[in-house]
Design a protein around this motif. Structure first.
Motif, PDB file in Angstrom:
ATOM      1  N   GLN A   1      42.254  41.069  30.053  1.00 54.77           N
ATOM      2  CA  GLN A   1      42.139  42.163  28.921  1.00 54.77           C
ATOM      3  C   GLN A   1      42.853  41.735  27.621  1.00 54.77           C
ATOM      4  N   ARG A   2      44.039  41.298  27.613  1.00 58.06           N
ATOM      5  CA  ARG A   2      44.837  41.134  26.594  1.00 58.06           C
ATOM      6  C   ARG A   2      44.226  39.829  25.951  1.00 58.06           C
ATOM      7  N   GLN A   3      43.976  38.663  26.614  1.00 53.95           N
ATOM      8  CA  GLN A   3      43.490  37.583  26.204  1.00 53.95           C
ATOM      9  C   GLN A   3      42.048  37.844  25.573  1.00 53.95           C
ATOM     10  N   CYS A   4      41.275  38.566  26.256  1.00 53.83           N
ATOM     11  CA  CYS A   4      39.795  38.683  25.811  1.00 53.83           C
ATOM     12  C   CYS A   4      39.706  39.750  24.846  1.00 53.83           C
ATOM     13  N   GLY A   5      40.471  40.808  24.773  1.00 51.19           N
ATOM     14  CA  GLY A   5      40.394  41.904  23.821  1.00 51.19           C
ATOM     15  C   GLY A   5      39.631  43.116  24.406  1.00 51.19           C
ATOM     16  N   HIS A   6      39.113  42.828  25.553  1.00 53.40           N
ATOM     17  CA  HIS A   6      38.426  44.170  26.401  1.00 53.40           C
ATOM     18  C   HIS A   6      38.249  43.671  27.918  1.00 53.40           C
ATOM     19  N   ALA A   7      38.072  44.651  28.616  1.00 58.43           N
ATOM     20  CA  ALA A   7      38.067  44.448  30.114  1.00 58.43           C
ATOM     21  C   ALA A   7      37.103  43.544  30.395  1.00 58.43           C
ATOM     22  N   ARG A   8      37.440  42.732  31.326  1.00 54.34           N
ATOM     23  CA  ARG A   8      36.455  41.487  31.734  1.00 54.34           C
ATOM     24  C   ARG A   8      36.782  41.434  33.184  1.00 54.34           C
ATOM     25  N   VAL A   9      38.028  41.836  33.953  1.00 55.86           N
ATOM     26  CA  VAL A   9      38.020  41.517  35.319  1.00 55.86           C
ATOM     27  C   VAL A   9      38.290  42.936  36.116  1.00 55.86           C
ATOM     28  N   LEU A  10      37.399  42.842  37.020  1.00 53.82           N
ATOM     29  CA  LEU A  10      37.723  44.208  38.036  1.00 53.82           C
ATOM     30  C   LEU A  10      38.427  43.702  39.043  1.00 53.82           C
ATOM     31  N   PRO A  11      39.725  44.404  39.017  1.00 52.12           N
ATOM     32  CA  PRO A  11      40.466  43.879  40.455  1.00 52.12           C
ATOM     33  C   PRO A  11      39.923  44.959  41.771  1.00 52.12           C
ATOM     34  N   LEU A  12      40.105  44.253  42.946  1.00 50.32           N
ATOM     35  CA  LEU A  12      39.716  44.976  44.125  1.00 50.32           C
ATOM     36  C   LEU A  12      40.584  44.635  45.243  1.00 50.32           C
ATOM     37  N   CYS A  13      40.918  45.440  46.171  1.00 46.00           N
ATOM     38  CA  CYS A  13      41.590  45.196  47.143  1.00 46.00           C
ATOM     39  C   CYS A  13      40.513  45.032  48.394  1.00 46.00           C
ATOM     40  N   ALA A  14      40.373  43.686  49.004  1.00 47.19           N
ATOM     41  CA  ALA A  14      39.405  43.417  49.949  1.00 47.19           C
ATOM     42  C   ALA A  14      39.858  42.367  50.688  1.00 47.19           C
ATOM     43  N   ASP A  15      39.921  42.494  52.083  1.00 49.32           N
ATOM     44  CA  ASP A  15      40.258  41.364  52.946  1.00 49.32           C
ATOM     45  C   ASP A  15      38.782  40.631  53.363  1.00 49.32           C
ATOM     46  N   VAL A  16      38.938  39.284  53.059  1.00 46.79           N
ATOM     47  CA  VAL A  16      37.700  38.347  53.426  1.00 46.79           C
ATOM     48  C   VAL A  16      37.456  38.353  54.956  1.00 46.79           C
ATOM     49  N   THR A  17      38.467  38.659  55.551  1.00 48.33           N
ATOM     50  CA  THR A  17      38.324  38.591  57.134  1.00 48.33           C
ATOM     51  C   THR A  17      37.579  39.791  57.612  1.00 48.33           C
ATOM     52  N   HIS A  18      37.232  40.786  56.724  1.00 43.81           N
ATOM     53  CA  HIS A  18      36.570  42.171  57.163  1.00 43.81           C
ATOM     54  C   HIS A  18      35.185  42.058  56.730  1.00 43.81           C
ATOM     55  N   GLU A  19      34.069  41.956  57.335  1.00 48.99           N
ATOM     56  CA  GLU A  19      32.623  41.955  56.801  1.00 48.99           C
ATOM     57  C   GLU A  19      32.575  42.984  55.854  1.00 48.99           C
ATOM     58  N   ASP A  20      32.786  44.088  56.240  1.00 47.96           N
ATOM     59  CA  ASP A  20      32.561  45.467  55.651  1.00 47.96           C
ATOM     60  C   ASP A  20      33.267  45.162  54.221  1.00 47.96           C
ATOM     61  N   ASP A  21      34.393  44.691  54.189  1.00 48.73           N
ATOM     62  CA  ASP A  21      35.095  44.499  52.877  1.00 48.73           C
ATOM     63  C   ASP A  21      34.088  43.749  52.147  1.00 48.73           C
ATOM     64  N   CYS A  22      33.661  42.577  52.493  1.00 46.46           N
ATOM     65  CA  CYS A  22      32.865  41.555  51.662  1.00 46.46           C
ATOM     66  C   CYS A  22      31.525  42.077  51.234  1.00 46.46           C
ATOM     67  N   GLU A  23      31.085  42.988  52.281  1.00 51.72           N
ATOM     68  CA  GLU A  23      29.847  43.639  51.647  1.00 51.72           C
ATOM     69  C   GLU A  23      30.077  44.773  50.362  1.00 51.72           C
ATOM     70  N   ARG A  24      31.185  45.163  50.558  1.00 46.50           N
ATOM     71  CA  ARG A  24      31.734  46.097  49.452  1.00 46.50           C
ATOM     72  C   ARG A  24      32.106  45.599  48.182  1.00 46.50           C
ATOM     73  N   VAL A  25      32.248  44.150  48.316  1.00 49.05           N
ATOM     74  CA  VAL A  25      32.766  43.656  46.973  1.00 49.05           C
ATOM     75  C   VAL A  25      31.595  43.251  46.333  1.00 49.05           C
ATOM     76  N   VAL A  26      30.509  42.528  47.193  1.00 49.28           N
ATOM     77  CA  VAL A  26      29.173  42.456  46.463  1.00 49.28           C
ATOM     78  C   VAL A  26      28.703  43.737  46.089  1.00 49.28           C
ATOM     79  N   ALA A  27      28.469  44.693  46.754  1.00 51.79           N
ATOM     80  CA  ALA A  27      28.044  46.007  46.394  1.00 51.79           C
ATOM     81  C   ALA A  27      28.630  46.409  45.002  1.00 51.79           C
ATOM     82  N   ALA A  28      30.016  46.136  44.754  1.00 55.66           N
ATOM     83  CA  ALA A  28      30.516  46.776  43.592  1.00 55.66           C
ATOM     84  C   ALA A  28      30.003  45.802  42.477  1.00 55.66           C
TER      85      ALA A  28
END
Length: 271
Positions: A59-86
């Protein structure tokens, strides 16, 4: 218009997921994609503060929000589906998946560079963790992401790999076998997706890289020879560009990369 400008015009407002986006190559790629005008979902299995810090830096470099941070474990199928849904809920699309999250040899032994651990000496729980993250994680993420890409008729999957020599290095179980499996996934998925507009390629730095995979306390002379994480950025941006529309099932060796001489860095995927 320069090729860099054309790529950035093409990527502007597109959406990427970068797993393991809080450190090392994941951080470098997340920042580069944000700088190119993309929206990026950066994930971390547990270290939420790291991906939040990357989002703030972008955000400092681009001047506005470009990155959405999420806590998700790729070993959990439900987490992976949640990231795509987000991605779909927040941005309405998903164009790029970078499978970067991984577990390395430091979990087997902090002395893995100097004192190889034989495969039968490896803790089975550590073996499962590395295989689950490096092999199953990319599958779960790609499985969740591909239907949206197929519907759009365009997409990019980039799997972070390693040198073939290191896959075969003495004492490098289970990390070596996990990356060999990931390259097999790469070439098989590329064939499965042929003709759909969705490509699958492997990207590797081309040598040991200054990331969290290298444990603290490694000799200074070894650290001096490490590649910087940003080495993967130029070939990554090219892989996402229209110039790479027909490139699939390949591995791209980043430290061989020279703009205008892309063929020097391309190899057939598979170990």
């Amino acid at each position: 218009m320069s090729s860099t400008s054309a790529t950035e015009d093409f990527l502007r407002e597109r959406v990427a997921i970068v797993t393991g986006g809080g450190r090392g190559m994941g951080r470098a790629m997340t920042l580069a994609l944000a700088a190119a005008g993309m929206h990026v979902i950066a994930t971390a299995a547990r270290e939420r503060a790291e991906v939040e810090a990357v989002a703030e830096e972008a955000q400092r470099q681009c001047g506005h929000a470009r990155v959405l941070p999420l806590c998700a474990d790729v070993t959990h199928e439900d987490d992976c589906e949640r990231v795509v849904a987000a991605a779909l809920q927040r941005f309405g699309r998903l164009d790029v998946l970078v499978n970067n999250a991984g577990r390395g040899m430091k979990y087997v032994s902090p002395q893995f560079l100097t004192e190889p651990t034989r495969f039968w000496q490896t803790d089975p729980a550590v073996w499962r963790m590395v295989i689950d993250t490096n092999v199953n994680g990319p599958f779960f993420m790609a499985r969740a992401a591909v239907p949206t890409m197929l519907q759009a008729g365009w997409g990019r999957i980039v799997n972070l790999s390693m040198n073939r020599e290191t896959m075969r290095r003495r004492g490098f179980s289970p990390y070596g076998p996990s990356k060999a499996a990931l390259e097999s996934e790469t070439v098989i998925w590329a064939q499965d997706l042929a003709g759909t507009g969705v490509t699958v390629n492997a990207l590797l730095p081309g040598g040991a890289t200054h990331t969290g995979m290298i444990p603290e306390g490694v000799d200074a002379s070894v650290r001096a020879g490490l590649l910087v994480p940003e080495v993967v950025v130029p070939p990554l941006l090219w892989l996402l560009s229209p110039a790479a529309d027909t490139v699939t099932g390949k591995r791209v060796v980043a430290n061989r990369w020279r703009a205008g001489h892309e063929g020097d860095a391309l190899e057939d995927a598979g170990c």
